[in-house]
Scaffold this active site. Structure first.
Site, mmCIF file in Angstrom:
data_model
loop_
_atom_site.group_PDB
_atom_site.id
_atom_site.type_symbol
_atom_site.label_atom_id
_atom_site.label_comp_id
_atom_site.label_asym_id
_atom_site.label_seq_id
_atom_site.Cartn_x
_atom_site.Cartn_y
_atom_site.Cartn_z
ATOM 1 N N GLN A 187 0.807 -1.219 0.000
ATOM 2 C CA GLN A 187 0.000 0.000 0.000
ATOM 3 C C GLN A 187 0.842 1.271 0.000
ATOM 4 O OE1 GLN A 187 -3.091 0.695 -0.482
ATOM 5 N NE2 GLN A 187 -4.064 -1.298 -0.335
ATOM 6 N N CYS B 254 -17.928 -11.147 10.205
ATOM 7 C CA CYS B 254 -17.963 -12.555 10.615
ATOM 8 C C CYS B 254 -16.682 -13.272 10.218
ATOM 9 C CB CYS B 254 -19.162 -13.259 9.976
ATOM 10 S SG CYS B 254 -20.750 -12.587 10.485
#
Length: 356
Positions: free
Chosen positions: A173, A308
């Protein structure tokens, strides 16, 4: 609004790709003239990468992605170390880093994963305390892809060197946007984050370190990976490096307008130091997935992940690691700007967020 995930190929990179694919299509490992031409272009590109990283070109290895680069770098350094089988990392690393660490745990390694502090960074005191006599490797990301936080990698590299520990920095990044830390034993970068082609990346792996062959019998790239090199993609990567520009003022202007005009229901995740083009946001009482779908209907592409699955690539590892609740993590989504993002785009984005 999803440039942290990928970016379109810039014109210079695309033109380089097409020319090499059409005219210099030989296998760079072949001994005939076409192969020699391809080899020349690969080596020239290797020099471009090395110069951008501030390293020697004999340590540059081309990969098929940042993910493959992280896997090769981490496994190679861990298995090359003679110190022991302990590794230090963070809870918020890219999925590929966690995958490499999971593989090493199955080989008997133990891994300490440090949390992020409220400022989005690992605590250097905790890192120092985590170092053991048998610590073989520290692997840390330079910039977090979810919230844009910048880790103090220069200090971490120095801490590793002081304790004679190998250090790997994931710069996927940050490459092209921030100065790359000096002294790391391995660095990972990727082409498609800076306007190059997908399916192409590179690592720097200190050539002074004798690393074991992960798959015995391979001959490409110092025997660390197999497959014919994608010469057009490699040259296009080099073209992207030479032409990419990160206009800090442009992104700070966009971020400031975005923040100042956010609806009251939204919270922007602020870090001690961060890239301004990556904005982690949470909307009260609204699922991030729902925000993504509504913005998609308006023609705006953003990113989010399911809370989740803490190991999902665009998930919420950073938010949870910083101490936010699962409820807050479910409300998380990411906005990330690129060179072509305009103030008008931000105006539209803020309007659409206000309508949710």
């Amino acid at each position: 609004m999803d440039y942290a995930a990928t970016s379109p190929m810039m014109r210079e990179s695309l033109e380089a790709y097409v020319e090499v694919a059409q005219r210099y299509y030989g296998n760079s490992a072949s001994l005939h003239d076409l192969g020699g031409q391809a080899f020349y272009f690969v080596q020239q590109s290797r020099e471009v990468v090395a110069q951008a990283l501030g390293v020697t070109s004999d340590g540059v290895i081309f990969t098929g992605s940042g993910t493959e680069g992280n896997l090769i770098a981490i496994l190679s350094l861990a298995l090359a170390s003679k110190k022991g089988k302990h590794i230090i990392s963070s809870q918020a690393e890219h999925t590929s880093v966690h995958a490499a660490l999971n593989t090493l745990e199955k080989k008997g390694f133990t891994v300490t994963k440090l949390p992020l502090q409220k400022d989005g960074c690992v605590d250097l005191g905790q890192l120092q305390q985590a170092i053991r006599e048998e610590t073989a490797l520290i692997t840390i990301q330079h910039v977090n892809s979810e919230i844009g936080s910048i880790q103090p990698v220069e200090k971490i590299v120095k801490m590793a060197k002081k304790s004679n520990i190998f250090c790997h920095v994931d710069c996927v990044q940050s490459f092209g946007k921030l100065a790359i830390p000096k002294g790391a034993d391995a660095i990972t970068i990727s082409a498609h984050k800076i306007g190059g082609p997908k399916g192409c990346g590179a690592i720097y792996l200190n050539p002074a370190i004798r690393v074991p062959t992960l798959t015995p019998g391979l001959t490409h790239e110092r025997g660390l990976r197999g497959g014919t090199l994608d010469t057009p993609a490699i040259v296009a990567f080099a073209a992207a490096i030479e032409n990419y520009q990160y206009e800090l003022q442009h992104y700070e202007t966009l971020r400031n307008y975005f923040e100042n005009n956010l609806p009251e229901t939204c919270q922007l995740v602020e870090c001690k130091q961060q890239l301004p083009n990556i904005c982690g946001v949470m909307m009260k009482k609204v699922e991030g997935q729902y925000v993504l779908l509504k913005l998609n209907e308006a023609g705006i592409c953003i990113s989010t992940g399911s809370a989740c699955d803490i190991h999902s690539e665009s998930g919420t590892k950073a938010i949870l690691s910083m101490g936010f609740s699962w409820e807050a993590a479910r409300q998380f989504f990411r906005i990330s700007f690129g060179p072509s993002t305009t103030l008008e785009d931000i105006v539209k984005l803020n309007i659409e967020l206000s309508n949710i």
